[in-house]
Scaffold this motif. Structure first.
Motif, PDB file in Angstrom:
ATOM      1  N   THR A   1       0.821  -1.220   0.000  1.00 35.81           N
ATOM      2  CA  THR A   1       0.000   0.000   0.000  1.00 35.81           C
ATOM      3  C   THR A   1       0.852   1.267   0.000  1.00 35.81           C
ATOM      4  OG1 THR A   1      -0.119  -0.117   2.427  1.00 35.81           O
ATOM      5  CG2 THR A   1      -1.937  -1.105   1.175  1.00 35.81           C
ATOM      6  N   LEU A   2       2.113   1.140   0.428  1.00 38.50           N
ATOM      7  CA  LEU A   2       3.000   2.308   0.452  1.00 38.50           C
ATOM      8  C   LEU A   2       3.653   2.596  -0.899  1.00 38.50           C
ATOM      9  CD1 LEU A   2       4.855   1.687   3.850  1.00 38.50           C
ATOM     10  CD2 LEU A   2       2.926   3.206   3.416  1.00 38.50           C
ATOM     11  N   THR A   3       3.570   1.631  -1.817  1.00 38.00           N
ATOM     12  CA  THR A   3       4.290   1.765  -3.095  1.00 38.00           C
ATOM     13  C   THR A   3       3.878   2.996  -3.902  1.00 38.00           C
ATOM     14  OG1 THR A   3       4.511  -0.632  -3.175  1.00 38.00           O
ATOM     15  CG2 THR A   3       4.898   0.565  -5.226  1.00 38.00           C
ATOM     16  N   PRO A   4       2.578   3.318  -4.071  1.00 38.71           N
ATOM     17  CA  PRO A   4       2.224   4.514  -4.865  1.00 38.71           C
ATOM     18  C   PRO A   4       2.815   5.797  -4.312  1.00 38.71           C
ATOM     19  CG  PRO A   4       0.303   3.128  -4.520  1.00 38.71           C
ATOM     20  CD  PRO A   4       1.388   2.575  -3.647  1.00 38.71           C
ATOM     21  N   ALA A   5       2.811   5.941  -2.989  1.00 37.79           N
ATOM     22  CA  ALA A   5       3.371   7.149  -2.384  1.00 37.79           C
ATOM     23  C   ALA A   5       4.872   7.247  -2.646  1.00 37.79           C
ATOM     24  CB  ALA A   5       3.090   7.156  -0.878  1.00 37.79           C
ATOM     25  N   ILE A   6       5.559   6.133  -2.525  1.00 32.81           N
ATOM     26  CA  ILE A   6       7.008   6.123  -2.764  1.00 32.81           C
ATOM     27  C   ILE A   6       7.311   6.445  -4.227  1.00 32.81           C
ATOM     28  CG2 ILE A   6       9.041   4.628  -2.846  1.00 32.81           C
ATOM     29  CD1 ILE A   6       7.900   3.226  -0.355  1.00 32.81           C
ATOM     30  N   GLY A   7       6.519   5.877  -5.143  1.00 32.91           N
ATOM     31  CA  GLY A   7       6.727   6.154  -6.569  1.00 32.91           C
ATOM     32  C   GLY A   7       6.523   7.622  -6.899  1.00 32.91           C
ATOM     33  N   THR A   8       5.502   8.239  -6.298  1.00 34.33           N
ATOM     34  CA  THR A   8       5.232   9.655  -6.541  1.00 34.33           C
ATOM     35  C   THR A   8       6.387  10.525  -6.069  1.00 34.33           C
ATOM     36  OG1 THR A   8       2.860   9.268  -6.285  1.00 34.33           O
ATOM     37  CG2 THR A   8       3.630  11.540  -6.072  1.00 34.33           C
ATOM     38  N   ILE A   9       6.905  10.247  -4.875  1.00 36.15           N
ATOM     39  CA  ILE A   9       8.020  11.031  -4.332  1.00 36.15           C
ATOM     40  C   ILE A   9       9.268  10.850  -5.203  1.00 36.15           C
ATOM     41  CG2 ILE A   9       9.579  11.268  -2.372  1.00 36.15           C
ATOM     42  CD1 ILE A   9       7.215  10.453  -0.571  1.00 36.15           C
ATOM     43  N   ALA A  10       9.539   9.627  -5.625  1.00 37.66           N
ATOM     44  CA  ALA A  10      10.716   9.361  -6.464  1.00 37.66           C
ATOM     45  C   ALA A  10      10.624  10.105  -7.789  1.00 37.66           C
ATOM     46  CB  ALA A  10      10.849   7.856  -6.704  1.00 37.66           C
ATOM     47  N   PHE A  11       9.420  10.144  -8.379  1.00 31.48           N
ATOM     48  CA  PHE A  11       9.239  10.857  -9.648  1.00 31.48           C
ATOM     49  C   PHE A  11       9.496  12.355  -9.481  1.00 31.48           C
ATOM     50  CE2 PHE A  11       6.414  13.286 -12.462  1.00 31.48           C
ATOM     51  CZ  PHE A  11       6.880  12.866 -13.699  1.00 31.48           C
ATOM     52  N   ARG A  12       8.956  12.927  -8.414  1.00 29.10           N
ATOM     53  CA  ARG A  12       9.172  14.353  -8.167  1.00 29.10           C
ATOM     54  C   ARG A  12      10.647  14.656  -7.928  1.00 29.10           C
ATOM     55  NH1 ARG A  12       4.132  15.736  -4.020  1.00 29.10           N
ATOM     56  NH2 ARG A  12       2.456  15.626  -5.580  1.00 29.10           N
ATOM     57  N   LEU A  13      11.313  13.788  -7.201  1.00 26.99           N
ATOM     58  CA  LEU A  13      12.747  13.975  -6.943  1.00 26.99           C
ATOM     59  C   LEU A  13      13.533  13.984  -8.249  1.00 26.99           C
ATOM     60  CD1 LEU A  13      15.199  14.125  -5.071  1.00 26.99           C
ATOM     61  CD2 LEU A  13      15.142  11.632  -4.913  1.00 26.99           C
ATOM     62  N   ALA A  14      13.252  13.034  -9.134  1.00 26.55           N
ATOM     63  CA  ALA A  14      13.964  12.961 -10.416  1.00 26.55           C
ATOM     64  C   ALA A  14      13.735  14.219 -11.241  1.00 26.55           C
ATOM     65  CB  ALA A  14      13.500  11.731 -11.192  1.00 26.55           C
ATOM     66  N   LYS A  15      12.494  14.712 -11.247  1.00 24.37           N
ATOM     67  CA  LYS A  15      12.155  15.892 -12.046  1.00 24.37           C
ATOM     68  C   LYS A  15      12.855  17.142 -11.528  1.00 24.37           C
ATOM     69  CE  LYS A  15       8.127  18.417 -13.793  1.00 24.37           C
ATOM     70  NZ  LYS A  15       6.643  18.521 -13.770  1.00 24.37           N
ATOM     71  N   GLU A  16      12.923  17.308 -10.208  1.00 25.46           N
ATOM     72  CA  GLU A  16      13.497  18.525  -9.629  1.00 25.46           C
ATOM     73  C   GLU A  16      15.015  18.506  -9.584  1.00 25.46           C
ATOM     74  OE1 GLU A  16      11.775  19.767  -5.928  1.00 25.46           O
ATOM     75  OE2 GLU A  16       9.783  19.035  -6.497  1.00 25.46           O
ATOM     76  N   VAL A  17      15.613  17.346  -9.427  1.00 25.57           N
ATOM     77  CA  VAL A  17      17.057  17.297  -9.220  1.00 25.57           C
ATOM     78  C   VAL A  17      17.832  17.377 -10.537  1.00 25.57           C
ATOM     79  CG1 VAL A  17      17.570  14.806  -9.380  1.00 25.57           C
ATOM     80  CG2 VAL A  17      18.723  16.227  -7.656  1.00 25.57           C
ATOM     81  N   ARG A  18      17.208  17.066 -11.656  1.00 26.96           N
ATOM     82  CA  ARG A  18      17.915  17.071 -12.945  1.00 26.96           C
ATOM     83  C   ARG A  18      18.513  18.451 -13.279  1.00 26.96           C
ATOM     84  NH1 ARG A  18      18.189  13.894 -17.541  1.00 26.96           N
ATOM     85  NH2 ARG A  18      18.461  14.992 -19.508  1.00 26.96           N
ATOM     86  N   PRO A  19      17.718  19.551 -13.296  1.00 28.53           N
ATOM     87  CA  PRO A  19      18.315  20.858 -13.587  1.00 28.53           C
ATOM     88  C   PRO A  19      19.365  21.275 -12.559  1.00 28.53           C
ATOM     89  CG  PRO A  19      16.038  21.110 -12.869  1.00 28.53           C
ATOM     90  CD  PRO A  19      16.251  19.667 -13.093  1.00 28.53           C
ATOM     91  N   ALA A  20      19.201  20.812 -11.312  1.00 29.45           N
ATOM     92  CA  ALA A  20      20.194  21.146 -10.279  1.00 29.45           C
ATOM     93  C   ALA A  20      21.545  20.553 -10.622  1.00 29.45           C
ATOM     94  CB  ALA A  20      19.715  20.648  -8.918  1.00 29.45           C
ATOM     95  N   PHE A  21      21.551  19.343 -11.148  1.00 33.80           N
ATOM     96  CA  PHE A  21      22.822  18.718 -11.515  1.00 33.80           C
ATOM     97  C   PHE A  21      23.444  19.378 -12.737  1.00 33.80           C
ATOM     98  CE2 PHE A  21      21.622  14.876  -8.973  1.00 33.80           C
ATOM     99  CZ  PHE A  21      22.714  14.932  -8.137  1.00 33.80           C
ATOM    100  N   PHE A  22      22.615  19.829 -13.675  1.00 36.74           N
ATOM    101  CA  PHE A  22      23.152  20.569 -14.820  1.00 36.74           C
ATOM    102  C   PHE A  22      23.834  21.844 -14.340  1.00 36.74           C
ATOM    103  CE2 PHE A  22      20.363  17.973 -17.519  1.00 36.74           C
ATOM    104  CZ  PHE A  22      21.194  17.776 -18.608  1.00 36.74           C
ATOM    105  N   ALA A  23      23.219  22.534 -13.398  1.00 35.37           N
ATOM    106  CA  ALA A  23      23.807  23.763 -12.857  1.00 35.37           C
ATOM    107  C   ALA A  23      25.118  23.471 -12.139  1.00 35.37           C
ATOM    108  CB  ALA A  23      22.813  24.430 -11.896  1.00 35.37           C
ATOM    109  N   ILE A  24      25.187  22.357 -11.432  1.00 32.07           N
ATOM    110  CA  ILE A  24      26.428  21.970 -10.738  1.00 32.07           C
ATOM    111  C   ILE A  24      27.556  21.738 -11.738  1.00 32.07           C
ATOM    112  CG2 ILE A  24      27.516  20.093  -9.432  1.00 32.07           C
ATOM    113  CD1 ILE A  24      24.885  19.827  -7.874  1.00 32.07           C
TER     114      ILE A  24
END
Length: 582
Positions: A164-187
């Motif tokens: 039952t926890l899997t959907p919540a974990i998947g949602t958080i992981a997706f948001r993390l991937a989306k937000e962290v990508r431009p941060a790494f380009f800037a680094i």
């Protein structure tokens, strides 16, 4: 997706090793399923069922499984490390070879520090992707599949409760991937800038010390260093926003397992051994969930670095062979410029340049700073291509020649002398590495360099520092001249080669060059009239155009730039000029 296709093309030759490594992961994961199952059997059959004779057998299975799994893990990690090192070695050679293909224009527009960042930090991200990320992602997927099979076999309701926890974990992981990508380009961008500042400071340390600008350079570096720290902190704040939730959700699995599983044991719907077994398998959900955030970070870091490397590898030199079968005929040295113009972007540097030089002639080029002298001679070996008109060598457009063949027939002693951290002999013989020692000494003698070389601690075997550290400007110029002479080219270009040499030494060099270069077409750029007065043709450039041309005597009769320079350098023009004209 482009990043993954690109890296697969690079690593394709190691595909069987990759498949072998992935197969080992499948075996290791299968073995990981054994011990939790055996633990449950010990509880149910040995402790609860009193089958004591099975204890030694079951413990032996666990011990053998652990040993085999450890050996396979070592082999698997060694396999992927070998793949990563081979891939990065291959990629580093591809990048370095690409840099050798790229022309002056690319190198003028891209900072050395940016290029070095591709060769260091970005390649390290690629290495980490191969040595860890690939197998870590695959392993978590296989663990999840194998684990779910074992969990569902053990107890379906309890497994569904954990999922039952899997959907919540998947949602958080997706948001993390989306937000962290431009941060790494800037680094990666900021890392390149930081690298550039450090490289420039190290290369120009003598200028820094000469002007006592150490404090300014420290402040400049601190500014870029702080910016680099801030880019990393921005990425850390993104992780900090999402990873705690992933950790909490992953940790909740154990709570749910013990709570619901304990209730099921109390009511007889689950044996104690099954609960122990289930608890042993809980990590198959816990571990992938905990690692999801970190693996997403590593994947995005790889993606950001790979984009930088791909952009470098996609860069195309503007100066390259233009014919499928370029000319490779021997060059005799006839040079002709036909209505040549050249522009840097919108800025016109040369305009309507026309002249010709026969084999063996000396062409001198003089003019004020920024008049286009160095650019003009750079068109001969195709360091740049003219934007209008034609440059001909032996009657053929330079674009028709094979680029390497063309440059092999031309030697250049550049205005900005660069010497490698090598022996004096190695620097002089750079263009002809197989040249015998006698020829090296001959070239050094022509350039009036032999005297100071023989006084060095180890003579021609003396190792000089990076960029010729320890040598005077005049000594470096004479070594650069010797390097060009040793190549024995059909066309020799001397770009202000004796500007740091005293007048007496320059006179000796001119005398030696006159006898040594009888059959060479020579282009001389100089500010001293003494360096060009004996040329067959003197071209005076101003603002990219030829404003005067002729021999020394002819130009003295004109009241132009050449005469004014001569008057300034000689001093008593009335008497000196009269003697020259007579």
């Amino acid at each position: 997706m482009e990043s993954f296709k690109w890296i697969w093309n690079i690593a394709r030759e190691y595909r069987y090793r990759i498949l072998f490594g992935l197969f080992l992961i499948v075996l290791i994961t299968a073995l990981n399923m054994v011990n939790p199952y055996v633990s449950g059997q010990i509880v149910d059959r040995v402790i609860e069922g009193n089958e004591k004779e099975l204890l030694i057998k079951l413990i032996s299975i666990m011990a053998i499984t652990t040993l085999v799994r450890s050996l396979l893990r070592y082999l698997q990690q060694l396999t992927f490390e070998n793949i990563s090192q081979n891939t990065v070695f291959k990629l580093r050679m591809i990048i370095y070879s690409k840099l050798q293909e790229l022309d002056f224009e690319f190198l003028n527009k891209n900072r050395t520090g940016d290029i070095m960042a591709r060769m260091t930090g970005d390649l390290e991200a690629v290495r980490h992707f191969f040595s860890f990320v690939i197998y870590a992602v695959f392993e978590r997927c296989i663990v999840l599949i194998f684990g779910l099979v074992m969990l569902f076999r053990t107890n379906v309701p309890l497994t569904l409760a954990l999922l039952t926890l899997t959907p919540a974990i998947g949602t958080i992981a997706f948001r993390l991937a989306k937000e962290v990508r431009p941060a790494f380009f800037a680094i990666r961008e900021q890392f390149a800038r930081l690298n550039s500042v450090a490289q420039e400071n190290i290369s120009g340390n003598r200028v820094v010390k000469a002007f006592a600008r150490e404090s300014y350079e420290i402040e400049k570096f601190e500014k870029e260093n702080l910016a680099f720290k801030e880019k990393n902190m921005q990425a850390a704040r993104i992780w900090g926003k999402h990873l705690p939730f992933l950790e909490v959700l992953a940790g909740s699995l154990s709570v749910i397992n013990l709570l619901i599983g304990g209730i099921m044991v109390i009511y007889g719907r689950l044996s104690l051994g099954q609960l122990v077994m289930f608890n042993g398998y809980a990590w198959v959900l816990n571990d992938p969930m905990r690692m999801a955030g970190w693996l997403i970070n590593d994947i995005q870091r790889f993606a950001a670095s790979s984009v930088k490397i791909i952009s470098l590898l996609k860069a195309e030199p503007k100066v390259k062979n233009t014919l499928p079968d370029p000319v490779e005929e021997e060059i005799t040295g006839a040079v002709e410029f036909k209505n040549v113009s050249f522009s840097y972007g919108e800025e016109k540097v040369l305009e309507d340049i026309s002249f010709s030089a026969k084999p063996g002639q000396t062409i001198a080029i003089v003019g004020p700073t920024g008049s286009g002298k160095s650019t003009l001679v750079s068109l001969i070996p195709r360091f740049y291509d003219c934007t209008e008109g034609e440059v001909l060598i032996d009657g053929k457009n330079v674009k028709e020649y094979d680029l390497r063949h063309l440059r092999s027939g031309i030697a250049v002693a550049m205005q900005d002398v660069f010497l490698f951290s090598d022996t004096i002999e190695g620097n002089i013989a750079y263009g002809e590495p197989e040249a015998p020692m006698e020829k090296v000494e001959w070239a050094a003698g022509i350039a009036s360099a032999s005297d100071f070389i023989t006084q060095m601690p180890e003579g021609y075997d003396t190792i000089i520092g990076e960029r010729g550290v320890g040598l005077s400007g005049g000594q470096k110029q004479r070594m650069a001249l010797a390097r060009a002479i040793l190549k024995d080219p059909a066309i020799l270009i001397l770009d202000d080669t004796t500007s740091s040499v005293d007048v007496e030494t320059e006179f000796e060099i001119q005398k030696m060059l006159k006898s040594a270069l009888k059959n060479k077409t020579t282009f001389i750029i100089a500010h001293r009239i003494s360096s060009v007065k004996n040329a067959d043709l003197i071209l005076v450039l101003d603002k990219g155009r030829i404003v005067e041309r002729g021999k020394h005597d002819q130009l003295l009769k004109e009241n132009g730039y050449y005469r004014k320079v001569y008057e300034t350098q000689v001093g008593d023009f009335d008497n000196s000029a009269a003697k020259e004209v007579v």
